[in-house]
Design a protein around this motif. Structure first.
Motif, PDB file in Angstrom:
ATOM      1  N   ASN A 269      -5.285   3.751   4.461  1.00 26.09           N
ATOM      2  CA  ASN A 269      -3.832   3.939   4.450  1.00 26.09           C
ATOM      3  C   ASN A 269      -3.404   4.530   3.109  1.00 26.09           C
ATOM      4  O   ASN A 269      -4.229   4.805   2.240  1.00 26.09           O
ATOM      5  CB  ASN A 269      -3.092   2.631   4.765  1.00 26.09           C
ATOM      6  N   ASP A 270      -2.115   4.745   2.948  1.00 26.83           N
ATOM      7  CA  ASP A 270      -1.604   5.266   1.682  1.00 26.83           C
ATOM      8  C   ASP A 270      -1.738   4.208   0.600  1.00 26.83           C
ATOM      9  O   ASP A 270      -1.491   3.018   0.835  1.00 26.83           O
ATOM     10  CB  ASP A 270      -0.136   5.679   1.836  1.00 26.83           C
ATOM     11  N   TRP A 271      -2.140   4.646  -0.594  1.00 28.35           N
ATOM     12  CA  TRP A 271      -2.281   3.724  -1.706  1.00 28.35           C
ATOM     13  C   TRP A 271      -0.917   3.515  -2.353  1.00 28.35           C
ATOM     14  O   TRP A 271      -0.190   4.468  -2.651  1.00 28.35           O
ATOM     15  CB  TRP A 271      -3.285   4.278  -2.713  1.00 28.35           C
ATOM     16  N   ALA A 272      -0.572   2.256  -2.573  1.00 30.44           N
ATOM     17  CA  ALA A 272       0.790   1.925  -3.003  1.00 30.44           C
ATOM     18  C   ALA A 272       0.751   0.940  -4.163  1.00 30.44           C
ATOM     19  O   ALA A 272      -0.304   0.406  -4.533  1.00 30.44           O
ATOM     20  CB  ALA A 272       1.570   1.327  -1.828  1.00 30.44           C
ATOM     21  N   THR A 273       1.912   0.685  -4.726  1.00 31.80           N
ATOM     22  CA  THR A 273       2.008  -0.241  -5.858  1.00 31.80           C
ATOM     23  C   THR A 273       1.932  -1.696  -5.412  1.00 31.80           C
ATOM     24  O   THR A 273       1.750  -2.587  -6.237  1.00 31.80           O
ATOM     25  CB  THR A 273       3.318  -0.008  -6.621  1.00 31.80           C
ATOM     26  N   THR A 274       2.081  -1.942  -4.105  1.00 30.80           N
ATOM     27  CA  THR A 274       1.876  -3.273  -3.545  1.00 30.80           C
ATOM     28  C   THR A 274       0.846  -3.171  -2.433  1.00 30.80           C
ATOM     29  O   THR A 274       0.620  -2.102  -1.872  1.00 30.80           O
ATOM     30  CB  THR A 274       3.179  -3.861  -2.982  1.00 30.80           C
ATOM     31  N   ASP A 275       0.215  -4.271  -2.108  1.00 27.13           N
ATOM     32  CA  ASP A 275      -0.865  -4.271  -1.130  1.00 27.13           C
ATOM     33  C   ASP A 275      -0.344  -3.870   0.248  1.00 27.13           C
ATOM     34  O   ASP A 275       0.490  -4.574   0.834  1.00 27.13           O
ATOM     35  CB  ASP A 275      -1.487  -5.667  -1.074  1.00 27.13           C
ATOM     36  N   PRO A 276      -0.820  -2.744   0.825  1.00 24.32           N
ATOM     37  CA  PRO A 276      -0.337  -2.325   2.140  1.00 24.32           C
ATOM     38  C   PRO A 276      -0.987  -3.079   3.288  1.00 24.32           C
ATOM     39  O   PRO A 276      -0.615  -2.867   4.451  1.00 24.32           O
ATOM     40  CB  PRO A 276      -0.693  -0.842   2.178  1.00 24.32           C
ATOM     41  N   ALA A 277      -1.971  -3.920   2.990  1.00 22.25           N
ATOM     42  CA  ALA A 277      -2.658  -4.736   3.990  1.00 22.25           C
ATOM     43  C   ALA A 277      -3.122  -3.860   5.157  1.00 22.25           C
ATOM     44  O   ALA A 277      -3.791  -2.865   4.954  1.00 22.25           O
ATOM     45  CB  ALA A 277      -1.755  -5.872   4.439  1.00 22.25           C
ATOM     46  N   LEU A 278      -2.730  -4.201   6.391  1.00 22.81           N
ATOM     47  CA  LEU A 278      -3.196  -3.463   7.570  1.00 22.81           C
ATOM     48  C   LEU A 278      -2.256  -2.359   7.995  1.00 22.81           C
ATOM     49  O   LEU A 278      -2.437  -1.763   9.064  1.00 22.81           O
ATOM     50  CB  LEU A 278      -3.418  -4.438   8.732  1.00 22.81           C
ATOM     51  N   CYS A 279      -1.271  -2.064   7.170  1.00 22.20           N
ATOM     52  CA  CYS A 279      -0.348  -0.977   7.496  1.00 22.20           C
ATOM     53  C   CYS A 279      -1.140   0.320   7.680  1.00 22.20           C
ATOM     54  O   CYS A 279      -1.954   0.683   6.833  1.00 22.20           O
ATOM     55  CB  CYS A 279       0.671  -0.821   6.390  1.00 22.20           C
ATOM     56  N   GLY A 280      -0.911   1.016   8.782  1.00 20.27           N
ATOM     57  CA  GLY A 280      -1.604   2.272   9.036  1.00 20.27           C
ATOM     58  C   GLY A 280      -2.999   2.110   9.586  1.00 20.27           C
ATOM     59  O   GLY A 280      -3.768   3.085   9.606  1.00 20.27           O
ATOM     60  N   ALA A 281      -3.369   0.911  10.064  1.00 16.79           N
ATOM     61  CA  ALA A 281      -4.695   0.711  10.648  1.00 16.79           C
ATOM     62  C   ALA A 281      -4.894   1.653  11.834  1.00 16.79           C
ATOM     63  O   ALA A 281      -3.981   1.837  12.649  1.00 16.79           O
ATOM     64  CB  ALA A 281      -4.870  -0.731  11.086  1.00 16.79           C
TER      65      ALA A 281
END
Length: 354
Positions: A269-281
């Motif tokens: 997924n997109d790398w972000a400043t907070t943990d995106p977890a399973l977003c965009g799986a």
């Protein structure tokens, strides 16, 4: 405090170089025929922010597979990117392909022989253009890489911190660059910085320029070049998805533009400043946490969590199913190669989720 006998520096250093130069596969020795511009260019692109030890096997492999600029220009992009995998800074590989095609198609396979012409090629900035002009074509050019910058800053005890002192550093390097053997002089400065005037614990007792070095005279050569305080790197988080189907794993091609562009990788997924977890799986599934891989890029650091599952049913995302046993041959960039290793080591957890 001026440098003693600056006019003698090239003569002294070139004499030292003739006796102590490193023997490198892309380099011509004193009295040898001029080096192949293609080999010089290839080495200089590979050596950007990369050690000689790391570059040697890649250089040998590329030159064996694509021995001329025309051969490289005709190569498939994916093959070149795969061959580059592990060397890092992947924009260099994309520029390598673009430059080879420009030289082959617009310059009849011949590299321009001066700095201006070389700077017009894709991926050649001021340093690389100067290095190729001096080393491959014998042009007088001022070549300043990290080693040359360190030697010059210590030699003159440059008081302006870098990068603000870059222009002054270039002027000082220009003042000692000879008209003849400028390429050998540049390589001599590189060898001196690499093996003698090192970042830590410079070996002043065996340095051929010790008597002229202001930094040594001051007693603090290791303090140069002065550097402005570093700002902390931003930190990002992301997730890589390890999806098994039988004895294969799903790989994708990253977009051509952007970080690790054009490389095979695990879906992420997109790398972000907070943990995106399973977003965009890529699929809805029961995921298992297989661990986190830390990585440091030039401008930020990353924690990449690896989540694993087994694909079931007929609906699977687009991509390439790669044999897990041959994952080392996929040409994954270092970050995703480490993520794959983490997933394989934790394969029992994936099987539990099936």
């Amino acid at each position: 405090m001026p440098v003693d006998n600056p006019a003698m520096i090239p003569q002294i250093l070139l004499g030292w170089y003739d006796r102590h130069r490193r023997h490198l596969p892309w380099r011509a020795g004193p009295g040898d025929p001029a080096p192949d511009p293609y080999a010089v260019w290839m080495s200089e692109i590979m050596l950007q922010q990369t050690t000689v030890a790391a570059v040697k096997p890649y250089f040998a492999a590329f030159m064996a597979r694509w021995p001329t600029v025309e051969a490289l220009a005709a190569a498939d992009d994916a093959d070149v990117m795969t061959a580059w995998a592990g060397l890092g800074y992947y924009a260099r590989a994309r520029n390598l392909i673009a430059c080879a095609r420009t030289v082959a198609h617009d310059h009849e396979g011949r590299f321009p022989d001066d700095e201006a012409g070389l700077r017009a090629l894709p991926g050649l900035g001021d340093y690389t253009a100067a290095a190729v002009a001096a080393i491959a074509f014998g042009r007088r050019a001022v070549v300043v890489d990290a080693n040359v910058a360190r030697v010059t800053a210590r030699l003159f005890a440059l008081e302006t911190p870098l990068p603000a002192g870059k222009a002054e550093l270039y002027r000082l390097a220009d003042s000692i660059t000879p008209d003849d053997r400028a390429g050998d002089f540049a390589q001599a400065m590189m060898d001196l910085g690499s093996g003698v005037c090192t970042t830590r614990s410079p070996q002043c007792l065996i340095c051929p320029l010790a008597e002229s070095c202001i930094g040594r005279r001051l007693g603090t050569p290791e303090s140069f070049p002065l550097k402005a305080p570093k700002t902390p790197k931003p930190h990002r988080f992301g997730t890589a998805f390890w999806i098994e189907r039988g004895d294969h794993v799903l790989l994708v091609r990253r977009p051509d533009k952007g970080l690790l562009g054009g490389m095979r990788a695990l879906p992420s997924n997109d790398w972000a400043t907070t943990d995106p977890a399973l977003c965009g799986a890529p699929i809805a599934a029961v995921w298992r946490d297989l661990g986190t891989v830390p990585h440091v890029f030039t401008h930020f650091s990353l924690d990449l969590r690896v989540m694993g599952t087994t694909a079931t049913g007929d609906t699977v995302p687009d991509g390439e199913w790669w044999p897990i046993a041959g994952i080392g041959e996929a040409g994954l960039p270092t970050l995703f190669a480490r993520a794959a290793s983490r997933a394989i080591a934790a394969s029992g957890l994936i099987q539990e989720s099936g």
